[in-house]
Design an enzyme around this catalytic site. Structure first.
Site, PDB file in Angstrom:
ATOM      1  N   GLN A  99       5.438   7.666   5.568  1.00  9.80           N
ATOM      2  CA  GLN A  99       4.382   8.392   4.844  1.00  9.80           C
ATOM      3  C   GLN A  99       3.759   9.455   5.744  1.00  9.80           C
ATOM      4  O   GLN A  99       3.459   9.207   6.909  1.00  9.80           O
ATOM      5  CB  GLN A  99       3.276   7.437   4.390  1.00  9.80           C
ATOM      6  CG  GLN A  99       2.181   8.132   3.576  1.00  9.80           C
ATOM      7  CD  GLN A  99       1.008   7.215   3.261  1.00  9.80           C
ATOM      8  OE1 GLN A  99       0.211   6.899   4.134  1.00  9.80           O
ATOM      9  NE2 GLN A  99       0.918   6.769   2.021  1.00  9.80           N
ATOM     10  N   TYR A 170      -8.157  11.499   0.920  1.00 11.21           N
ATOM     11  CA  TYR A 170      -7.662  12.323   2.023  1.00 11.21           C
ATOM     12  C   TYR A 170      -7.446  13.763   1.541  1.00 11.21           C
ATOM     13  O   TYR A 170      -7.681  14.088   0.372  1.00 11.21           O
ATOM     14  CB  TYR A 170      -6.370  11.708   2.590  1.00 11.21           C
ATOM     15  CG  TYR A 170      -6.603  10.389   3.301  1.00 11.21           C
ATOM     16  CD1 TYR A 170      -7.347  10.320   4.473  1.00 11.21           C
ATOM     17  CD2 TYR A 170      -6.076   9.195   2.799  1.00 11.21           C
ATOM     18  CE1 TYR A 170      -7.556   9.107   5.134  1.00 11.21           C
ATOM     19  CE2 TYR A 170      -6.282   7.987   3.452  1.00 11.21           C
ATOM     20  CZ  TYR A 170      -7.025   7.951   4.616  1.00 11.21           C
ATOM     21  OH  TYR A 170      -7.238   6.756   5.260  1.00 11.21           O
ATOM     22  N   ARG A 218       2.402   9.463  -3.269  1.00  8.99           N
ATOM     23  CA  ARG A 218       1.385   8.431  -3.525  1.00  8.99           C
ATOM     24  C   ARG A 218       0.114   9.112  -4.007  1.00  8.99           C
ATOM     25  O   ARG A 218      -0.358  10.086  -3.403  1.00  8.99           O
ATOM     26  CB  ARG A 218       1.106   7.635  -2.249  1.00  8.99           C
ATOM     27  CG  ARG A 218       0.278   6.404  -2.540  1.00  8.99           C
ATOM     28  CD  ARG A 218       0.203   5.442  -1.400  1.00  8.99           C
ATOM     29  NE  ARG A 218       0.174   4.094  -1.946  1.00  8.99           N
ATOM     30  CZ  ARG A 218      -0.315   3.038  -1.310  1.00  8.99           C
ATOM     31  NH1 ARG A 218      -0.778   3.138  -0.093  1.00  8.99           N
ATOM     32  NH2 ARG A 218      -0.320   1.862  -1.903  1.00  8.99           N
TER      33      ARG A 218
HETATM   34  C1  LIG Z   1      -4.841  -1.863   7.628  1.00 12.52           C
HETATM   35  C2  LIG Z   1      -4.470  -1.064   6.416  1.00 12.52           C
HETATM   36  C3  LIG Z   1      -4.141   0.268   6.590  1.00 12.52           C
HETATM   37  C4  LIG Z   1      -3.758   1.037   5.471  1.00 12.52           C
HETATM   38  N1  LIG Z   1      -3.345   2.325   5.659  1.00 12.52           N
HETATM   39  C5  LIG Z   1      -2.849   3.029   4.626  1.00 12.52           C
HETATM   40  C6  LIG Z   1      -2.254   4.313   4.835  1.00 12.52           C
HETATM   41  O1  LIG Z   1      -2.161   4.821   5.937  1.00 12.52           O
HETATM   42  N2  LIG Z   1      -1.785   4.964   3.752  1.00 12.52           N
HETATM   43  C7  LIG Z   1      -1.858   4.425   2.483  1.00 12.52           C
HETATM   44  O2  LIG Z   1      -1.402   5.069   1.536  1.00 12.52           O
HETATM   45  N3  LIG Z   1      -2.404   3.217   2.264  1.00 12.52           N
HETATM   46  C8  LIG Z   1      -2.875   2.498   3.300  1.00 12.52           C
HETATM   47  N4  LIG Z   1      -3.367   1.228   3.087  1.00 12.52           N
HETATM   48  C9  LIG Z   1      -3.376   0.663   1.710  1.00 12.52           C
HETATM   49  C10 LIG Z   1      -2.131  -0.166   1.452  1.00 12.52           C
HETATM   50  O3  LIG Z   1      -0.976   0.640   1.443  1.00 12.52           O
HETATM   51  C11 LIG Z   1      -2.184  -0.879   0.101  1.00 12.52           C
HETATM   52  O4  LIG Z   1      -2.300   0.047  -0.947  1.00 12.52           O
HETATM   53  C12 LIG Z   1      -3.344  -1.842   0.000  1.00 12.52           C
HETATM   54  O5  LIG Z   1      -3.291  -2.752   1.089  1.00 12.52           O
HETATM   55  C13 LIG Z   1      -3.305  -2.635  -1.328  1.00 12.52           C
HETATM   56  O6  LIG Z   1      -2.026  -3.169  -1.516  1.00 12.52           O
HETATM   57  P1  LIG Z   1      -1.739  -4.625  -2.141  1.00 12.52           P
HETATM   58  O7  LIG Z   1      -2.795  -4.899  -3.132  1.00 12.52           O
HETATM   59  O8  LIG Z   1      -0.386  -4.517  -2.762  1.00 12.52           O
HETATM   60  O9  LIG Z   1      -1.740  -5.554  -0.981  1.00 12.52           O
HETATM   61  C14 LIG Z   1      -3.758   0.451   4.170  1.00 12.52           C
HETATM   62  C15 LIG Z   1      -4.122  -0.898   4.029  1.00 12.52           C
HETATM   63  C16 LIG Z   1      -4.467  -1.641   5.125  1.00 12.52           C
HETATM   64  C17 LIG Z   1      -4.817  -3.090   4.920  1.00 12.52           C
END
Ligand SMILES: Cc1cc2nc3c(=O)[nH]c(=O)nc-3n(C[C@H](O)[C@H](O)[C@H](O)COP(=O)(O)O)c2cc1C
Length: 301
Positions: A99, A170, A218
């Site tokens: 990404q 962002y 995304r």
């Molecule tokens: C520590 C952490 C860092 C994240 N960094 C990003 C990121 O850099 N880019 C992004 O699109 N989403 C980021 N996310 C969001 C995750 O991609 C994801 O959408 C979120 O954890 C919910 O997903 P889930 O409900 O399927 O677990 C991050 C999430 C966490 C926990």
């Protein structure tokens, strides 16, 4: 196995063995933008877990887009490290995506040796407490080119796909949203103008990686920001992406400043899982892969 989750899916010619997608998480484990063994071990282990496609990152497109603990993709010197990361994911059974993102007004001057974060307009961020600098048109064009150059590096490093983050508050979503975009030039005002920056980036990325390299975008299905993008506008954006450069949409929710709970342990399972389908329907592309990045519903629920 009849569960569709375990059936293959194709994204612009790339066959993914199942529909499990590990979305990007910036882990803060890079050192001076370099991929570290810690990052490689983290993703190798996730690949062993069986995900079809793993999206690492986010990675930077220039020095205002992140900080030194993000994986770097803004210079050729990072390609060997990126190659190691892609290989580690692939050798352990998954396909590898990276990404790219620009944090815009979510970046902290603290992380950039005092440099002021940039944004479409000088609208203070509740997340950082800082007011960004309004980008000039030259800076906008440079940033579009920086995304394209970074995407070319992702491909050169051996990744199977690239993802561009255009949600979550962002930079690209800051252009999209009337809340943070107060410009009066061709990048502000009407929805068409506010979408321009994101669409220019996707077109430039497409040109840089060629027609056969999977490009995932995304974006928010709902930004949960009062005064931000109504869902109708986000559906229009999905439609413009799908009818143009995007091969798949990855739908998430919320800006970091949003007050609506989004974290997995705070919301019911699958709470936002209705949004990717809605975005696909709006895109008028019935076969467009739409990735749900929020915890899936249990079977039968
Ligand atoms: C520590 C952490 C860092 C994240 N960094 C990003 C990121 O850099 N880019 C992004 O699109 N989403 C980021 N996310 C969001 C995750 O991609 C994801 O959408 C979120 O954890 C919910 O997903 P889930 O409900 O399927 O677990 C991050 C999430 C966490 C926990």
């Amino acid at each position: 196995m009849t569960d569709i989750l375990f059936q293959p899916v194709t994204i612009n010619g790339l066959t993914v063995k199942n529909r499990i997608y590990l979305p990007a998480m910036h882990l803060g484990m890079a050192q001076d933008y370099e991929t570290t063994d810690q990052i490689i071990d983290f993703y190798a282990l996730r690949a062993k877990g069986g995900a079809g496609l793993i999206c690492a990152g986010y990675a930077t497109v220039d020095e205002l887009s992140g900080n030194t603990q993000n994986i770097g993709a803004h210079d050729d010197r990072f390609i060997p490290g990126l190659h190691k990361l892609a290989t580690a994911i692939q050798e352990n059974g998954s396909l590898a995506c990276l990404q790219l993102n620009h944090a815009g007004r979510y970046n902290f001057s603290f992380f950039m040796q005092g440099k002021q974060p940039v944004a479409p307009s000088a609208v203070a961020s509740r997340m950082t407490g800082e007011t960004p600098k309004e980008m000039t048109r030259d800076e906008i064009h440079e940033t579009v080119n920086a995304f394209a150059a970074a995407a070319a590096r992702v491909k050169k490093a051996g990744f199977d796909a690239v993802e561009i983050l255009s949600g979550t508050g962002y930079l690209i979503s800051e252009f999209l949203s009337p809340l943070t975009n107060k410009r009066t030039d061709e990048y502000g005002g009407s929805l068409e103008n506010r979408m321009r920056f994101g669409l220019e980036i996707m077109e430039a990325v497409r040109k840089a990686v060629g027609p056969k390299f999977p490009l995932i975008v995304r974006m928010n299905g709902n930004d949960f920001m009062p005064g931000g993008n109504p869902r109708k506008e986000l559906r229009e954006y999905a439609k413009a992406l799908a009818s143009g450069p995007a091969d798949a949409l990855c739908i998430n929710v919320g800006w970091h400043e949003a007050r609506v709970p989004q974290i997995v342990s705070c919301v019911p399972r699958g709470a936002f899982a209705y949004l990717p389908g809605a975005s696909r329907r709006a895109s008028m592309s019935p076969s467009l892969p739409a990735i749900a990045s929020m915890t899936r519903k249990r079977q039968g629920s």
